[in-house]
Design an enzyme around this catalytic site. Sequence first.
Site, PDB file in Angstrom:
ATOM      1  N   ASP A 149       0.811  -1.217   0.000  1.00 11.01           N
ATOM      2  CA  ASP A 149       0.000   0.000   0.000  1.00 11.01           C
ATOM      3  C   ASP A 149       0.845   1.269   0.000  1.00 11.01           C
ATOM      4  O   ASP A 149       2.058   1.235   0.186  1.00 11.01           O
ATOM      5  CB  ASP A 149      -0.981  -0.005   1.192  1.00 11.01           C
ATOM      6  CG  ASP A 149      -0.320  -0.450   2.492  1.00 11.01           C
ATOM      7  OD1 ASP A 149       0.918  -0.414   2.576  1.00 11.01           O
ATOM      8  OD2 ASP A 149      -1.048  -0.834   3.419  1.00 11.01           O
ATOM      9  N   HIS A 152      -7.488  -4.899   9.803  1.00 12.99           N
ATOM     10  CA  HIS A 152      -7.173  -4.620   8.396  1.00 12.99           C
ATOM     11  C   HIS A 152      -5.875  -5.309   7.980  1.00 12.99           C
ATOM     12  O   HIS A 152      -4.989  -5.544   8.788  1.00 12.99           O
ATOM     13  CB  HIS A 152      -7.175  -3.114   8.085  1.00 12.99           C
ATOM     14  CG  HIS A 152      -5.990  -2.337   8.552  1.00 12.99           C
ATOM     15  ND1 HIS A 152      -6.027  -0.967   8.674  1.00 12.99           N
ATOM     16  CD2 HIS A 152      -4.741  -2.689   8.924  1.00 12.99           C
ATOM     17  CE1 HIS A 152      -4.851  -0.535   9.085  1.00 12.99           C
ATOM     18  NE2 HIS A 152      -4.055  -1.558   9.248  1.00 12.99           N
TER      19      HIS A 152
HETATM   20  P1  PGA Z   1       1.919  -1.683  12.684  1.00 14.93           P
HETATM   21  O1  PGA Z   1       0.797  -1.603  11.586  1.00 14.93           O
HETATM   22  O2  PGA Z   1       2.896  -2.712  12.220  1.00 14.93           O
HETATM   23  O3  PGA Z   1       2.542  -0.314  12.709  1.00 14.93           O
HETATM   24  O4  PGA Z   1       1.242  -2.069  13.970  1.00 14.93           O
HETATM   25  C1  PGA Z   1       0.186  -2.777  11.159  1.00 14.93           C
HETATM   26  C2  PGA Z   1      -0.945  -2.443  10.221  1.00 14.93           C
HETATM   27  O5  PGA Z   1      -1.641  -1.440  10.455  1.00 14.93           O
HETATM   28  O6  PGA Z   1      -1.169  -3.195   9.275  1.00 14.93           O
END
Ligand code: PGA
Length: 241
Positions: free
Chosen positions: A67, A138
């Site tokens: 993304d 998500h």
């Molecule tokens: P993070 O994000 O690794 O910063 O916890 C994970 C995500 O939102 O997919």
Amino acid sequence: MNIIRVKDYDEMSQKACEMIISVVRSTEKPVLGLATGSTPEGLYKCLIEQYQSNKVSFDNVTTFNLDEYVGLEGNDPNSYRYFMDSNFFDHINIQKNNTHVPNGIAKDLEEEVLQYEELIKENGAIDMQVLGIGLNGHIGFNEPGTAFSSRTHVVELDESTRNANARFFSSIDEVPTQAITAGIETIMESKKIVLLVSGEAKAETVARLLNGEITENFPASILHKHPDVTIIADEAALSQI
Ligand code: PGA
């Protein structure tokens, strides 16, 4: 789903690093699906160390990131292109033109998402996709309610996601409201998936992932239907199981 229980963040990163290296070594033209966020930082650090001690080469590796924020240039420190370059690509022998991150400043975003899908197809399939998971379940930026049949698309970010990511920006108002994300079906077409999760803050999320129903309201739940998923989770993340 195969669950690997590890002690802490470092062991999670180490295990993921071993898995990626094994795919890179055993595949002629490896294609990796990569993620950003705090979770995979340790993995990239480990891969850089392994490269520096000549244990692995990324010369023939192609990557696709999940993304990118809409509206941020690649040289913006908050863009995911910048994150990948500074945390990983700039420190290994990967060919930069084999690294792909959706273009968040494309003039025609609808065209950009189609081209991104096309590019993945041209490279065969993703051999191993690295995933983190958001507090709301998500994967990529596929927020709750996203169709399981979704392909790469433009999304409106959830308030909870913008709040979670605001720590990187000087204020919440600067967090983009839209992003491009690989779709859920796109992710599910990867040959292997490795989901990394660490820390107590994610414990409830992990419990829902492992024990909850498969529903579009919790995007990661679709992973139950994939034939080759490994979850590497530390003790804190598994504390509500
Ligand atoms: P993070 O994000 O690794 O910063 O916890 C994970 C995500 O939102 O997919």
